[in-house]
Design an enzyme around this catalytic site. Structure first.
Site, PDB file in Angstrom:
ATOM      1  CD  GLU A 223      -2.755  -1.257   0.028  1.00 38.04           C
ATOM      2  OE1 GLU A 223      -3.303  -0.215  -0.389  1.00 38.04           O
ATOM      3  OE2 GLU A 223      -2.857  -2.368  -0.543  1.00 38.04           O
ATOM      4  CG  ASP A 246      13.364 -13.404   0.260  1.00 36.49           C
ATOM      5  OD1 ASP A 246      12.681 -13.088   1.246  1.00 36.49           O
ATOM      6  OD2 ASP A 246      14.508 -13.894   0.350  1.00 36.49           O
ATOM      7  CG  ASP A 252      17.031  -3.932   6.689  1.00 35.54           C
ATOM      8  OD1 ASP A 252      16.436  -3.357   7.612  1.00 35.54           O
ATOM      9  OD2 ASP A 252      17.330  -5.146   6.718  1.00 35.54           O
ATOM     10  CB  ALA A 282      14.976  -4.909  -2.199  1.00 36.13           C
TER      11      ALA A 282
END
Length: 301
Positions: A223, A246, A252, A282
């Site tokens: 969201e 994943d 981070d 990522a």
């Protein structure tokens, strides 16, 4: 004036990852994939993510004098992170046990190891790093008293970014330094405690801001995110739609990208929008540090 765009003070772990069809319940055993070992830990992850984007980055952390410690040092150096602040010894390297289900969601148990030995004295001994850094970022996988010392060691014109994970109540001195405080839904509710009188993320952001931080970012996964400050009010930053493989370490990457862009003078909203692209990139690859994009890859999203 500054030698580093970002100084990360935090944890460095070896991530031991197993894929599972579903995460086990209490008393349950499930079979998983072969074990994979990756460099991780919130501090080490942030440092690699920032360096890969092009930020001049240093890491202050502690690892063990063991194979996992060497894995982490090699990963930092390969990404271009200055490891002059990484201390070796005192305890085994921290380890994170991670299970990942087919949707990419993960569950994590952390053995702090050497991270728990990163002490306030280590922060004081690294004063030159703090005075050479434009932005300082940390998390709560190191002792809280060490985080307090980080706040006390900040250079007068530097900016402090905190992701309070794993979450716990924070002293007013730390909250007042945060610019921003970056939390997900779970972390927001823990820090709000009895003040969490609403289910609306916009209200969480406003109440958190009233507790003392100079600015607040609430990440909301698919969201997007909310950003809040006294000067900009509360606004929503949309997510970038990708196929998640994943989610390990994505938060981070988001925090590192945000911290770096804030240090370049970008607005909180603009930095969060950029960080959302980095975080999205990522989650499209397995692992934490191995999944982090370069600046060109992030811009391509």
């Amino acid at each position: 004036m500054y030698d580093y765009d970002l100084l990360v003070v935090g944890s460095a772990n070896a991530d031991l990852v197993i894929g599972v069809e579903r995460r086990p319940g209490a008393g349950e055993t499930v079979l998983g994939t072969d074990l994979a070992v990756h460099p991780g830990g919130k501090g080490a992850n942030q440092a690699v993510a920032a360096a890969r984007l092009g930020a001049r980055t240093a890491l202050l952390a502690r690892v063990g004098d063991d194979d996992y410690g060497r894995l982490l040092l090699d990963s930092q150096q390969a990404a271009g992170v200055d490891t002059v602040g990484v201390l070796v010894g005192g305890a085994p390297t921290g380890v994170a046990l991670i299970t990942v289900d087919p949707s990419g969601d993960n569950s994590i148990v952390v053995s702090p190891g050497a991270n728990g030995r990163l002490a306030p004295g280590d922060v004081r001994a690294a004063a030159s790093l703090f005075h050479a850094s434009r932005v300082v970022s940390t998390q709560l996988e190191i002792p809280l008293e060490t985080v307090v010392e980080v706040v006390r060691s900040l250079a007068p014109d530097s900016r402090f970014v905190l992701n309070p994970s794993p979450p716990r109540p924070l002293p007013p001195e730390v909250l007042a330094a945060c610019d921003p405080l970056i939390v997900n839904e779970h972390e927001a509710k823990v820090i709000l405690g009895d003040s969490c009188v609403s289910e609306r993320p916009e209200d969480w952001a406003r109440i958190l801001l009233a507790k003392g931080p100079r600015s607040v970012v609430v990440t909301l996964g698919a969201e997007g995110a909310l950003v809040a400050s006294s000067s900009e009010g509360v606004s929503r930053v949309p997510s970038v739609k990708v196929d998640a493989v994943d989610t390990t370490g994505a938060g981070d990457a988001f925090t590192a990208a945000l911290a770096w862009r804030l240090g370049t003078g970008e607005s909180l909203t603009g930095a969060a929008a950029y960080a959302a692209r980095v975080g999205a990139a990522a989650v499209t690859k397995a692992g934490a540090q191995a999944s982090y994009p370069t600046a060109a890859q992030a811009e391509a999203l």
